[in-house]
Scaffold this motif. Structure first.
Motif, PDB file in Angstrom:
ATOM      1  N   GLU A 231      -8.954   7.523  -7.197  1.00  0.00           N
ATOM      2  CA  GLU A 231      -9.251   8.753  -6.567  1.00  0.00           C
ATOM      3  C   GLU A 231     -10.981   8.997  -6.507  1.00  0.00           C
ATOM      4  OE1 GLU A 231      -6.468  11.641  -8.899  1.00  0.00           O
ATOM      5  OE2 GLU A 231      -5.450   9.914  -9.414  1.00  0.00           O
TER       6      GLU A 231
ATOM      7  N   THR B 124       2.093   4.543   0.801  1.00  0.00           N
ATOM      8  CA  THR B 124       1.860   5.212   2.430  1.00  0.00           C
ATOM      9  C   THR B 124       1.609   6.448   2.737  1.00  0.00           C
ATOM     10  OG1 THR B 124       3.252   3.943   3.617  1.00  0.00           O
ATOM     11  CG2 THR B 124       1.434   3.045   4.124  1.00  0.00           C
TER      12      THR B 124
ATOM     13  N   LEU C 220       0.559  13.173  -0.696  1.00  0.00           N
ATOM     14  CA  LEU C 220      -0.598  12.148  -0.345  1.00  0.00           C
ATOM     15  C   LEU C 220      -0.649  12.081   1.208  1.00  0.00           C
ATOM     16  CD1 LEU C 220      -2.523   9.748  -0.206  1.00  0.00           C
ATOM     17  CD2 LEU C 220      -0.648   8.298  -0.724  1.00  0.00           C
TER      18      LEU C 220
ATOM     19  N   GLN D  16       0.924  -1.313   0.095  1.00  0.00           N
ATOM     20  CA  GLN D  16       0.523   0.196  -0.527  1.00  0.00           C
ATOM     21  C   GLN D  16       1.301   0.894   0.220  1.00  0.00           C
ATOM     22  OE1 GLN D  16      -2.241   0.190   3.564  1.00  0.00           O
ATOM     23  NE2 GLN D  16      -3.761   2.088   2.747  1.00  0.00           N
TER      24      GLN D  16
ATOM     25  N   THR E 209     -10.081  12.030  -2.551  1.00  0.00           N
ATOM     26  CA  THR E 209      -9.992  10.897  -1.576  1.00  0.00           C
ATOM     27  C   THR E 209      -9.278   9.905  -2.406  1.00  0.00           C
ATOM     28  OG1 THR E 209     -11.979  11.052  -0.029  1.00  0.00           O
ATOM     29  CG2 THR E 209     -11.323   8.525  -0.261  1.00  0.00           C
ATOM     30  N   TYR E 210      -8.090   9.091  -1.548  1.00  0.00           N
ATOM     31  CA  TYR E 210      -7.482   8.535  -2.467  1.00  0.00           C
ATOM     32  C   TYR E 210      -6.772   7.269  -1.852  1.00  0.00           C
ATOM     33  CZ  TYR E 210      -2.749   8.288  -5.576  1.00  0.00           C
ATOM     34  OH  TYR E 210      -1.865   7.673  -6.307  1.00  0.00           O
ATOM     35  N   SER E 211      -6.477   5.838  -2.836  1.00  0.00           N
ATOM     36  CA  SER E 211      -5.549   5.045  -1.658  1.00  0.00           C
ATOM     37  C   SER E 211      -5.212   4.797  -3.305  1.00  0.00           C
ATOM     38  CB  SER E 211      -7.042   3.868  -1.669  1.00  0.00           C
ATOM     39  OG  SER E 211      -7.519   3.160  -2.549  1.00  0.00           O
ATOM     40  N   TYR E 212      -3.820   4.207  -3.176  1.00  0.00           N
ATOM     41  CA  TYR E 212      -2.545   3.338  -4.811  1.00  0.00           C
ATOM     42  C   TYR E 212      -2.531   1.518  -4.050  1.00  0.00           C
ATOM     43  CZ  TYR E 212       0.214   4.365  -8.298  1.00  0.00           C
ATOM     44  OH  TYR E 212       1.126   4.017  -9.642  1.00  0.00           O
ATOM     45  N   ASP E 213      -2.611   1.408  -4.552  1.00  0.00           N
ATOM     46  CA  ASP E 213      -1.636  -0.345  -4.093  1.00  0.00           C
ATOM     47  C   ASP E 213      -1.051  -0.889  -5.527  1.00  0.00           C
ATOM     48  OD1 ASP E 213      -3.189  -0.179  -1.885  1.00  0.00           O
ATOM     49  OD2 ASP E 213      -5.318  -1.103  -2.368  1.00  0.00           O
TER      50      ASP E 213
ATOM     51  N   GLY F 137      -2.270  10.588   4.387  1.00  0.00           N
ATOM     52  CA  GLY F 137      -2.948   9.877   4.909  1.00  0.00           C
ATOM     53  C   GLY F 137      -4.077   9.345   3.722  1.00  0.00           C
ATOM     54  N   THR F 138      -5.306   9.293   3.109  1.00  0.00           N
ATOM     55  CA  THR F 138      -6.506   9.008   2.479  1.00  0.00           C
ATOM     56  C   THR F 138      -6.690  10.031   1.298  1.00  0.00           C
ATOM     57  OG1 THR F 138      -8.212   9.611   3.920  1.00  0.00           O
ATOM     58  CG2 THR F 138      -6.972   6.555   3.285  1.00  0.00           C
ATOM     59  N   THR F 139      -5.508  11.251   2.063  1.00  0.00           N
ATOM     60  CA  THR F 139      -5.984  12.610   1.345  1.00  0.00           C
ATOM     61  C   THR F 139      -4.757  12.960   0.558  1.00  0.00           C
ATOM     62  OG1 THR F 139      -7.775  14.035   3.447  1.00  0.00           O
ATOM     63  CG2 THR F 139      -6.317  15.282   0.957  1.00  0.00           C
TER      64      THR F 139
END
Length: 201
Positions: free
Chosen positions: A100, A46, A64, A44, A81-85, A66-68
């Motif tokens: 996104e 981070t 980035l 993940q 709101t963002y995540s990247y794996d 957290g999740t922003t």
């Protein structure tokens, strides 16, 4: 006495061998697992920072927290709101899922460690080459914005090499720096920098 000296010599040679296997600046001092074994698995993102500069002035940036994800361009900032794996497989394939807000981008491709290059001062397996072979975008609110593209293996896709600053069982630090100079515009210089921290899931 001879036995003690012999053991000491073995210890010195062993430590030298371990240190020579250390590729990244922040790699662990000693690891019993190969670089391939440490890379393989689910990760993940981070921490993520990127900047585009022209003649030393930042024209675009993302960071980035957290999740922003905060994006700044042309003096205007936006947050999403963002995540990247990432998932790296033993067979040399990888998959990334980037979300996104309502848009999900999925990339699959092939990965490889770059070899040693004395002229570029690159150690063997110090750089990670990623080659995209399929790119899919899905917008959960606007189906018309969905798209998908496929490329041949190491042909016409998006290829980029990332320096592995640290590769441990739990954390990866990756850097990317690209600089160019346009002699047709009076020597304008352009630079892109990316820093990514991945944590094992």
């Amino acid at each position: 006495m001879k036995k003690t000296m012999f053991k000491l010599m073995i210890l010195v040679v062993g430590i030298s061998g371990i240190q020579s296997c250390k590729k990244g600046e922040e790699d662990p001092f000693m690891s019993l697992r190969s670089r391939k074994a440490r890379l393989t698995g689910e990760w993940q993102v981070t921490s993520y920072e990127t900047k585009n500069s022209t003649n030393g002035t930042v024209t675009f940036s993302e960071s980035l927290s957290g999740t922003t994800l905060t994006t700044s361009s042309g003096g205007v900032s936006d947050t999403e709101t963002y995540s990247y794996d990432f998932t790296f497989e033993k067979d040399g394939t990888y998959k990334t899922i980037e979300v996104e807000d309502n848009v999900t981008k999925t990339i699959t491709g092939n990965w490889a460690f770059l070899g040693k290059n004395k002229n570029a001062d690159i150690k063997k397996k110090e750089y990670l080459l990623l080659d995209d072979t399929k790119y899919t975008t899905v917008n959960s609110t606007t189906a018309a914005a969905n798209s998908s593209s496929e490329y041949s293996n190491f042909q016409d896709g998006g290829q980029y090499a990332l320096q592995i600053v640290k590769l441990s069982n739990k954390e990866i630090l990756l850097n990317y720096v690209s600089t160019s100079k346009d002699n047709n515009t009076g020597g304008d210089t352009y630079e892109t920098t990316i820093k990514i921290t991945l944590t094992k899931k």
